[in-house]
Design an enzyme around this catalytic site. Structure first.
Site, PDB file in Angstrom:
ATOM      1  N   GLU A  26       0.832  -1.212   0.000  1.00  0.00           N
ATOM      2  CA  GLU A  26       0.000   0.000   0.000  1.00  0.00           C
ATOM      3  C   GLU A  26       0.864   1.259   0.000  1.00  0.00           C
ATOM      4  OE1 GLU A  26      -1.641   1.710   3.467  1.00  0.00           O
ATOM      5  OE2 GLU A  26      -1.103   0.029   4.753  1.00  0.00           O
ATOM      6  N   SER A 141     -13.083   1.580  10.158  1.00  0.00           N
ATOM      7  CA  SER A 141     -12.391   1.658   8.867  1.00  0.00           C
ATOM      8  C   SER A 141     -13.090   0.830   7.793  1.00  0.00           C
ATOM      9  CB  SER A 141     -10.958   1.158   9.021  1.00  0.00           C
ATOM     10  OG  SER A 141     -10.323   1.168   7.765  1.00  0.00           O
ATOM     11  N   LYS A 160      -3.361  -1.335  15.622  1.00  0.00           N
ATOM     12  CA  LYS A 160      -2.730  -0.569  16.701  1.00  0.00           C
ATOM     13  C   LYS A 160      -3.658  -0.463  17.902  1.00  0.00           C
ATOM     14  CE  LYS A 160       0.816   2.066  14.431  1.00  0.00           C
ATOM     15  NZ  LYS A 160       0.679   2.452  13.024  1.00  0.00           N
TER      16      LYS A 160
HETATM   17  N1  PSU Z   1      -2.910   1.659  10.587  1.00  0.00           N
HETATM   18  C1  PSU Z   1      -1.641   1.984  10.874  1.00  0.00           C
HETATM   19  N2  PSU Z   1      -0.939   2.790  10.036  1.00  0.00           N
HETATM   20  C2  PSU Z   1      -1.493   3.259   8.877  1.00  0.00           C
HETATM   21  C3  PSU Z   1      -2.833   2.870   8.562  1.00  0.00           C
HETATM   22  C4  PSU Z   1      -3.496   2.080   9.453  1.00  0.00           C
HETATM   23  O1  PSU Z   1      -1.142   1.544  11.894  1.00  0.00           O
HETATM   24  O2  PSU Z   1      -0.833   3.983   8.110  1.00  0.00           O
HETATM   25  C5  PSU Z   1      -3.452   3.328   7.266  1.00  0.00           C
HETATM   26  C6  PSU Z   1      -3.715   2.139   6.327  1.00  0.00           C
HETATM   27  O3  PSU Z   1      -3.548   2.559   5.003  1.00  0.00           O
HETATM   28  C7  PSU Z   1      -5.174   1.813   6.599  1.00  0.00           C
HETATM   29  C8  PSU Z   1      -5.746   3.195   6.825  1.00  0.00           C
HETATM   30  O4  PSU Z   1      -5.814   1.174   5.536  1.00  0.00           O
HETATM   31  O5  PSU Z   1      -4.731   3.881   7.568  1.00  0.00           O
HETATM   32  C9  PSU Z   1      -7.045   3.154   7.587  1.00  0.00           C
HETATM   33  O6  PSU Z   1      -7.587   4.424   7.622  1.00  0.00           O
HETATM   34  P1  PSU Z   1      -9.126   4.649   8.048  1.00  0.00           P
HETATM   35  O7  PSU Z   1      -9.182   4.288   9.496  1.00  0.00           O
HETATM   36  O8  PSU Z   1      -9.345   6.087   7.777  1.00  0.00           O
HETATM   37  O9  PSU Z   1      -9.929   3.715   7.198  1.00  0.00           O
HETATM   38 MN    MN Z   2     -12.447   6.291   9.835  1.00  0.00          MN
END
Ligand code: PSU
Ligand code: MN
Length: 308
Positions: A26, A141, A160
């Site tokens: 990614e 997410s 995390k």
């Molecule tokens: N978790 C991490 N580091 C990151 C991400 C998630 O520890 O950089 C990134 C990944 O690309 C994941 C995205 O898909 O954040 C999720 O974001 P959201 O919660 O806005 O969907």
């Molecule tokens: Mn979100």
């Protein structure tokens, strides 16, 4: 008239045609997840790790509206260094393409695009999940629901601890996303080896993961994703006392500064980085490289089996 095709890089296109192992990577961790200037160096290191284990890296991202699978070094540099790179989930891809944007793909978008071009294995650091305040905000997410309908294997170190880990595991169960521990029956806690939550299944080798993928494919019953949760060895994790202290402090600051929504994750990650004086960043990099290596070995085992 503009046409909108996914553009595989030359090397990725050749590897896919020949049935050689490919690992999707990614770009959001590069543009939004890791601080500059380490991000570009780490992005290149991730790709090299995949190569060293015998697979072709395919970092996915959008450059000037073009959706690329296997960014070249100029494109990777652009997404790592220019300002205004959008964070793209699946729903954003078409709008970003039509408007000619630069964008980095999240786990959700990377999984969907990889599966669309026939890549079966993807390495990242941590997944997105259910936020701690989700009962009020509904902030979960799109990574989770996308994995429910995307046949991809994601190697990660769990989620995390800034998220609600238990709720994330419950949602993965509801959504029908498979979760197996790599040589463990405990769900990893990203910076920490063990999040405190049990897993039902454990696998021991890349070959065994390849067997799981072959079974899923041949059954044709489960069409969702599989998470291979790869924990850091205990002696490489972030010091748990430092981790707990930093998390408590970060959560308190969130409330105090009124940080909400999309800003929560970057705020907490930046807090970890400064409060641990870079220790969390070193651990983060180590996690990604270990996952890239394991994903490549899974892709190699799958290609040998003829079911990548
Ligand atoms: N978790 C991490 N580091 C990151 C991400 C998630 O520890 O950089 C990134 C990944 O690309 C994941 C995205 O898909 O954040 C999720 O974001 P959201 O919660 O806005 O969907
Ligand atoms: Mn979100």
């Amino acid at each position: 008239m503009t046409t909108f095709h996914i553009r595989p890089g030359t090397e990725v296109a050749a590897a896919l045609r020949d049935g050689r192992p490919v690992v999707a990577l990614e770009s959001t961790i590069v543009s939004h997840g890791l601080p500059r200037p380490d991000n570009l160096r780490v992005a290149r290191q991730i790709e090299q790790t995949v190569r060293d284990a015998g697979a072709v890296p395919a970092t996915i991202g959008m450059v000037g509206g073009e959706l690329v699978v296997g960014l070249d070094d100029d494109q990777l540099t652009r997404l790592a260094t220019v300002d205004g790179v959008a964070k793209l989930s699946v729903r954003d891809l078409a709008v970003a393409a039509a408007t000619g944007a630069d964008g980095a793909t999240t786990v959700a978008a990377t999984s969907a695009v990889a599966a669309a071009v026939g890549i079966g294995v993807f390495a990242t650091g941590g997944l997105g999940g259910v936020h701690r305040e989700a009962a009020q905000t509904f902030d979960e997410s799109a990574d989770l629901v996308t994995l429910a309908r995307t046949p991809i294997t994601v190697v990660c170190a769990g989620v995390k601890s800034i998220l609600d880990v238990g709720a994330t595991l419950e949602r993965l169960e509801t959504l029908g996303v498979g979760v197996v521990g790599y040589r463990t029956r405990r769900f990893p806690g990203f910076y920490l080896t063990d999040s405190g939550f049990d897993l039902d299944w454990s696998v021991d080798s890349p070959e065994q993961v390849a067997e799981v993928l072959a079974a899923r494919e041949q059954h044709g019953v489960h069409r969702g994703g599989l998470i291979v949760a790869n924990p850091l060895p205990v002696d490489e994790q972030l010091d748990p006392a430092l981790h707990d202290r930093t998390l408590t402090e970060g959560l308190a600051r969130l409330g105090r500064d009124g940080v909400t929504g999309k800003a929560v994750t970057p705020f907490l990650l930046a807090h970890f980085h400064t409060a641990t004086e870079g220790a969390s960043l070193a651990v983060n990099v180590r996690i990604i490289l270990r996952n890239a290596d394991l994903a490549a070995r899974i892709a190699v085992a799958s290609a040998r089996r003829g079911a990548a």
